[in-house]
Write a protein that holds these residues in place. Structure first.
Motif, PDB file in Angstrom:
ATOM      1  N   UNK A 258       0.865  -1.183   0.000  1.00 23.39           N
ATOM      2  CA  UNK A 258       0.000   0.000   0.000  1.00 23.39           C
ATOM      3  C   UNK A 258       0.902   1.234   0.000  1.00 23.39           C
ATOM      4  N   UNK A 259       0.333   2.385   0.235  1.00 22.68           N
ATOM      5  CA  UNK A 259       1.154   3.596   0.347  1.00 22.68           C
ATOM      6  C   UNK A 259       1.590   4.131  -1.003  1.00 22.68           C
ATOM      7  N   UNK A 260       2.751   4.762  -1.020  1.00 27.97           N
ATOM      8  CA  UNK A 260       3.245   5.462  -2.206  1.00 27.97           C
ATOM      9  C   UNK A 260       3.984   4.515  -3.146  1.00 27.97           C
ATOM     10  N   UNK A 261       3.210   3.681  -3.844  1.00 25.07           N
ATOM     11  CA  UNK A 261       3.765   2.730  -4.809  1.00 25.07           C
ATOM     12  C   UNK A 261       2.873   2.720  -6.043  1.00 25.07           C
ATOM     13  N   UNK A 262       3.479   2.555  -7.201  1.00 18.81           N
ATOM     14  CA  UNK A 262       2.717   2.496  -8.458  1.00 18.81           C
ATOM     15  C   UNK A 262       1.954   1.182  -8.586  1.00 18.81           C
ATOM     16  N   UNK A 263       2.558   0.080  -8.137  1.00 13.39           N
ATOM     17  CA  UNK A 263       1.948  -1.238  -8.249  1.00 13.39           C
ATOM     18  C   UNK A 263       1.624  -1.755  -6.846  1.00 13.39           C
ATOM     19  N   UNK A 264       0.352  -1.725  -6.519  1.00 15.14           N
ATOM     20  CA  UNK A 264      -0.099  -2.105  -5.178  1.00 15.14           C
ATOM     21  C   UNK A 264      -0.710  -3.500  -5.174  1.00 15.14           C
ATOM     22  N   UNK A 265      -0.122  -4.383  -5.962  1.00 16.58           N
ATOM     23  CA  UNK A 265      -0.598  -5.763  -6.010  1.00 16.58           C
ATOM     24  C   UNK A 265      -0.224  -6.492  -4.724  1.00 16.58           C
ATOM     25  N   UNK A 266      -1.045  -7.468  -4.353  1.00 15.44           N
ATOM     26  CA  UNK A 266      -0.693  -8.361  -3.259  1.00 15.44           C
ATOM     27  C   UNK A 266       0.309  -9.390  -3.782  1.00 15.44           C
ATOM     28  N   UNK A 267       1.188  -9.853  -2.911  1.00 11.37           N
ATOM     29  CA  UNK A 267       2.217 -10.815  -3.264  1.00 11.37           C
ATOM     30  C   UNK A 267       2.000 -12.106  -2.492  1.00 11.37           C
ATOM     31  N   UNK A 268       2.024 -13.232  -3.190  1.00  5.80           N
ATOM     32  CA  UNK A 268       1.969 -14.540  -2.530  1.00  5.80           C
ATOM     33  C   UNK A 268       3.399 -14.959  -2.173  1.00  5.80           C
ATOM     34  N   UNK A 269       3.517 -15.970  -1.321  1.00  5.82           N
ATOM     35  CA  UNK A 269       4.850 -16.472  -0.999  1.00  5.82           C
ATOM     36  C   UNK A 269       5.542 -17.033  -2.243  1.00  5.82           C
ATOM     37  N   UNK A 270       4.777 -17.670  -3.099  1.00  5.06           N
ATOM     38  CA  UNK A 270       5.372 -18.218  -4.322  1.00  5.06           C
ATOM     39  C   UNK A 270       6.012 -17.106  -5.155  1.00  5.06           C
ATOM     40  N   UNK A 271       5.324 -15.973  -5.280  1.00  2.00           N
ATOM     41  CA  UNK A 271       5.882 -14.841  -6.028  1.00  2.00           C
ATOM     42  C   UNK A 271       7.110 -14.260  -5.324  1.00  2.00           C
ATOM     43  N   UNK A 272       7.035 -14.140  -4.016  1.00  4.03           N
ATOM     44  CA  UNK A 272       8.158 -13.588  -3.253  1.00  4.03           C
ATOM     45  C   UNK A 272       9.378 -14.508  -3.341  1.00  4.03           C
ATOM     46  N   UNK A 273       9.152 -15.812  -3.236  1.00  2.04           N
ATOM     47  CA  UNK A 273      10.260 -16.778  -3.303  1.00  2.04           C
ATOM     48  C   UNK A 273      10.930 -16.785  -4.682  1.00  2.04           C
ATOM     49  N   UNK A 274      10.214 -16.353  -5.720  1.00  2.00           N
ATOM     50  CA  UNK A 274      10.760 -16.353  -7.078  1.00  2.00           C
ATOM     51  C   UNK A 274      11.649 -15.136  -7.364  1.00  2.00           C
ATOM     52  N   UNK A 275      11.684 -14.168  -6.459  1.00  2.00           N
ATOM     53  CA  UNK A 275      12.512 -12.976  -6.665  1.00  2.00           C
ATOM     54  C   UNK A 275      13.998 -13.347  -6.595  1.00  2.00           C
TER      55      UNK A 275
ATOM     56  N   UNK B 200      11.837  -1.157  -6.037  1.00  2.00           N
ATOM     57  CA  UNK B 200      11.850  -0.817  -7.461  1.00  2.00           C
ATOM     58  C   UNK B 200      10.771  -1.589  -8.212  1.00  2.00           C
ATOM     59  N   UNK B 201      10.579  -2.871  -7.881  1.00  2.00           N
ATOM     60  CA  UNK B 201       9.561  -3.696  -8.549  1.00  2.00           C
ATOM     61  C   UNK B 201       8.147  -3.160  -8.334  1.00  2.00           C
ATOM     62  N   UNK B 202       7.881  -2.636  -7.149  1.00  2.00           N
ATOM     63  CA  UNK B 202       6.533  -2.134  -6.869  1.00  2.00           C
ATOM     64  C   UNK B 202       6.392  -0.664  -7.235  1.00  2.00           C
ATOM     65  N   UNK B 203       7.455  -0.055  -7.740  1.00  2.00           N
ATOM     66  CA  UNK B 203       7.402   1.349  -8.134  1.00  2.00           C
ATOM     67  C   UNK B 203       7.235   2.276  -6.946  1.00  2.00           C
ATOM     68  N   UNK B 204       7.935   1.982  -5.862  1.00  2.00           N
ATOM     69  CA  UNK B 204       7.837   2.825  -4.666  1.00  2.00           C
ATOM     70  C   UNK B 204       8.391   4.218  -4.956  1.00  2.00           C
ATOM     71  N   UNK B 205       7.785   5.201  -4.371  1.00  2.00           N
ATOM     72  CA  UNK B 205       8.258   6.582  -4.475  1.00  2.00           C
ATOM     73  C   UNK B 205       9.515   6.701  -3.612  1.00  2.00           C
ATOM     74  N   UNK B 206      10.656   6.762  -4.238  1.00  2.00           N
ATOM     75  CA  UNK B 206      11.916   6.826  -3.504  1.00  2.00           C
ATOM     76  C   UNK B 206      12.142   8.176  -2.834  1.00  2.00           C
TER      77      UNK B 206
END
Length: 155
Positions: A35-52, A83-89
């Motif tokens: 959530x917050x200041x990010x361009x991509x506010x998708x939810x992440x599953x563990x499978x997606x996180x483990x693939x990073x 960077x992947x979620x497009x956070x406002x740096x």
């Protein structure tokens, strides 16, 4: 590597300070909310996180209570995740809401530090429940209370 602390100490902010009170999170149902200041506010599953892309480091955890321990942590550089979620740096802080009812934040410079890491594995095994399953944030440049466990939301 030979200096890794085994067993790695457990501590928490809740009383009594017992690993039996750590949240029990079903990996099949877990989602990380962005959530917050990010361009991509998708939810992440563990499978997606483990693939990073994985990054491993051996660092010292320094507790505000006066003890320290060395651990081996594997996960993704937090700057890469941001960077992947497009956070406002340019945001000042990143906030973590955890499934053990703990909330904390870190400044953006710390979030972008190359050693700051979202960890899913500890000592070459899935992160144990008492140490933050499904993920903890390792911030070797800060005291331990700035290393949230059981992260459910990043804002």
């Amino acid at each position: 590597a030979r200096m890794i602390t085994r067993p790695f100490p457990f501590n928490s902010f809740y009383t009594p300070n017992s690993p039996d009170l750590a949240p029990r999170i079903d990996p099949r149902d877990f989602v990380l909310n962005v959530t917050g200041l990010a361009e991509r506010k998708d939810d992440w599953t563990l499978r997606q996180l483990y693939a990073l892309p994985r990054f491993t480091q051996i660092t010292r955890h320094v507790c505000i209570e006066g003890w320290s321990a060395i651990g081996k942590w594997t996960g993704v550089r937090f700057s890469d995740f941001l960077a992947r979620v497009g956070a406002d740096r340019h945001a000042k802080y990143v906030t973590f809401r955890c499934d053990d009812n703990y909330t904390t934040s870190i400044d953006m410079a710390t979030a972008l530090h190359p050693q700051t890491q979202l960890c899913f594995w500890m000592n070459d095994a899935v992160l144990p429940r008492q140490h933050g399953f499904p993920m903890t944030l390792r911030v070797p440049t800060k005291l331990g209370f700035k290393n949230p466990k059981h992260i459910g939301e990043i804002a």
